[in-house]
Write an enzyme that holds these catalytic residues in place. Structure first.
Site, PDB file in Angstrom:
ATOM      1  N   ASP A  37      -2.709  -3.201  -7.793  1.00 42.83           N
ATOM      2  CA  ASP A  37      -3.136  -4.546  -7.423  1.00 42.83           C
ATOM      3  C   ASP A  37      -3.390  -4.602  -5.920  1.00 42.83           C
ATOM      4  OD1 ASP A  37      -3.647  -7.207  -7.504  1.00 42.83           O
ATOM      5  OD2 ASP A  37      -1.668  -7.841  -8.173  1.00 42.83           O
ATOM      6  N   TYR A  94       4.897  -6.296 -13.751  1.00 41.22           N
ATOM      7  CA  TYR A  94       4.047  -7.361 -14.262  1.00 41.22           C
ATOM      8  C   TYR A  94       4.317  -7.670 -15.737  1.00 41.22           C
ATOM      9  CZ  TYR A  94       1.223  -7.247 -10.039  1.00 41.22           C
ATOM     10  OH  TYR A  94       0.793  -7.317  -8.746  1.00 41.22           O
ATOM     11  N   LYS A 135       5.569   6.004  -6.293  1.00 40.18           N
ATOM     12  CA  LYS A 135       6.673   6.047  -5.317  1.00 40.18           C
ATOM     13  C   LYS A 135       7.836   6.756  -6.012  1.00 40.18           C
ATOM     14  CE  LYS A 135       8.480   4.562  -1.356  1.00 40.18           C
ATOM     15  NZ  LYS A 135       7.971   4.905  -0.018  1.00 40.18           N
ATOM     16  N   ASP A 175       2.636   4.801  -0.310  1.00 42.43           N
ATOM     17  CA  ASP A 175       2.513   4.213   1.035  1.00 42.43           C
ATOM     18  C   ASP A 175       1.553   5.022   1.911  1.00 42.43           C
ATOM     19  OD1 ASP A 175       4.413   6.201   0.980  1.00 42.43           O
ATOM     20  OD2 ASP A 175       6.068   4.950   1.702  1.00 42.43           O
TER      21      ASP A 175
END
Ligand code: NAI
Length: 497
Positions: free
Chosen positions: A243, A139, A186, A219
């Site tokens: 988000d 972002y 991740k 995940d």
């Protein structure tokens, strides 16, 4: 004496002004409702109206606010904001993104709570908070088109950025009686960027011995939030994951329309509902003001005004419990369906009451009024500068010769490497294609060519290499230097290498 009775007897709170933006669509209606409840619970609070959103866009401010609004927010240190409409197209920037960046609001805090049995919820008892890093990651908004076929988005993660968001999560946990902080990244794939976030989490966690910690890959973590949300308490995560996860969590709580949020920075903080300006129901007195009202509760807590925050939150819970509901959450059954303003009246009538079946809240009475994040004083660079040694360069090429043969490109590059480098490998989309690639790998027109000088090399050698490449007619679209930091490689290894 009960905490509620103590609060009621407490001396008046000091006067305080906050900036408020009435917003677009349903904004003015829900803000009017929220301010009535705020004024009833905390009469010492006054409001400085600022103009954000459509009016500011129409006045020619592409960011959606003018200098006066920014000054007022900076002066008062907090903004209670109703939702705004971002016009489609026309180069208008989202006010939220502009404000977040201008004011440095690095932490996005979103509680996601199920209000069963007052409202239907798939996971009764769910009560978690997502603390999302708000400025960095993909972002940062740094994107480039590099070749005919390839665009890139830079994922930027900084140590100070990780430190302050992770500390914020722990400080939030301590201040709010939370027991566990879960970090989600991740880092099994993004070993440097997400790896840094995770490493900082592990460094800071021991400083909060009363808080349990765990790490999950994002995940499976998101899947668990969707199926077993009661396992979680506070979750801290980088921007993009946060988000997505915060919307998943709010939806799973069954209450996205009720969800509040806080955006916290060093110099200012902004509080707003999660939902948008709902133009489809604007002006009808049917919108639910709860998301904004709970955001106002978060604002009061931030300002150290825990007594009115407690009174409003408990009165609101009692209102739900009594079955006084706006149409968006009123199911059939024993409920009284009311409009926006009547809902606010119902909350005001219940100030001083507590819920019976839902868990009552209690915020610490008076604490230090903040205009900044509690982690400001704590954040500092944890490590001295590392010894940094240049030992190669990744040269990215736009190359689209017929057949796109990696071997042909390798043969062209080999003679350019000497005298300072050797060509170690070429990758395409991160997969090694030279030497000894797999013929089935799909090759784009974007090639990463790794030149190495393990004994160390001068930046001038990189410049000379680029000059040789340019003279050979190669289209270099970018380079990334390969450094060792205190002996450890500061770059990823190629897949298949
Ligand atoms: P939305 O959240 O405004 O509306 C989605 C649906 O939820 C609509 O059916 C709406 O009627 C309903 N809804 C939303 N809030 C409600 C409330 N308080 N009470 C009852 N029902 C409610 O999302 P949408 O339609 O995608 O966006 C509308 C506008 O809002 C857009 O211009 C968007 O850019 C803006 N927006 C602004 C945000 C902000 O200022 N923080 C956040 C999200 C969207």
């Amino acid at each position: 004496m009960s905490a509620l009775a103590r609060d009621a007897l407490a001396a008046p709170l000091p006067a305080r002004t906050v900036a408020v933006a009435h917003g677009d669509g349903i904004g003015p209606e829900i803000m009017a409702a929220a301010l009535r409840v705020l004024s009833a619970a905390d009469p010492a609070l006054t409001f400085h109206e600022v103009s954000l959103g459509l009016k500011a866009y129409q006045a020619g401010h592409a960011a959606g606010f003018d200098g006066d609004a920014l000054e007022a927010i900076a002066t008062h240190g907090v903004l209670l904001k109703a939702p705004l409409t971002t016009p489609q197209g026309g180069g208008f920037k989202s006010v939220n993104v502009s404000l977040r960046k201008t004011l440095g609001l690095f932490a996005n805090v979103r509680p996601c709570v199920a209000y069963h049995p007052a409202l239907p919820a798939p996971h009764p008892g769910m009560d978690l908070v997502v603390v999302r890093e708000n400025e960095e990651d993909t972002y940062a908004g740094i994107e480039h088109r590099q070749t005919d076929e390839v665009v890139q988005c830079l994922k930027l993660v900084t140590r100070p950025g990780c430190e302050r968001i992770v500390r914020h999560a722990f400080e939030y946990a301590v201040a709010n009686g939370r027991r566990k902080v879960t970090c989600m990244t991740k880092d099994n794939i993004m070993k440097l960027t997400d790896g840094l976030f995770h490493a900082v989490f592990e460094e800071i966690a021991p400083q909060y011995p009363g808080i349990a910690t765990e790490h999950m890959i994002i995940d499976i973590g998101t899947a668990r939030v969707a199926t077993r949300p009661r396992d979680f308490d506070v979750i801290v995560t980088p921007n993009l994951y946060g988000d997505i996860l915060s919307d998943v969590a709010a939806e799973v709580a069954g209450s996205i329309g009720l969800a509040p949020s806080a955006n916290i920075g060093y110099g200012a903080a902004m509080f707003e509902a999660v939902h948008g300006s709902a133009p489809d129901i604007a002006g009808q007195d049917i919108a639910n003001p709860s998301g904004l009202l709970l955001s106002a509760v978060m604002m009061l807590v931030h300002l150290g005004r825990g007594e009115p925050a407690t009174r409003i939150h408990n009165a609101w819970l009692r209102t739900l419990e009594d079955g006084v509901l706006t149409g968006d959450v009123a199911a059939a059954g024993n409920v009284r369906r009311v409009g926006t303003q009547a809902f606010a009246d119902a909350v005001v009538e219940r100030l001083g009451q507590a819920p019976v079946r839902l868990r009552a809240v209690h915020y610490p009475g008076r604490t230090e009024a903040r205009t900044d994040s509690p982690v400001r004083q704590l954040t500092q660079l944890a490590t001295p500068p590392a010894h940094k040694q240049l030992e190669g360069v990744d040269v990215f090429l736009h190359w689209d010769a017929p057949g796109r043969s990696p071997a042909a490109l390798g043969e062209r590059l080999q003679p350019l490497a000497a005298p300072d480098f050797s060509l170690e490998l070429i990758t395409n989309r991160g997969v090694k294609v030279y030497p000894q690639g797999n013929a089935r790998t799909l090759c784009s027109d974007h090639w990463r060519c790794r030149f190495r000088a393990p004994a160390g090399v001068s930046p001038l050698a990189v410049a000379a290499l680029l000059q040789r490449a340019a003279e050979a007619g190669l289209d270099v679209i970018k380079t990334e230097n390969l450094y060792r930091f205190d002996g450890k490689p500061g770059y990823s290894q190629a897949q298949g290498a």
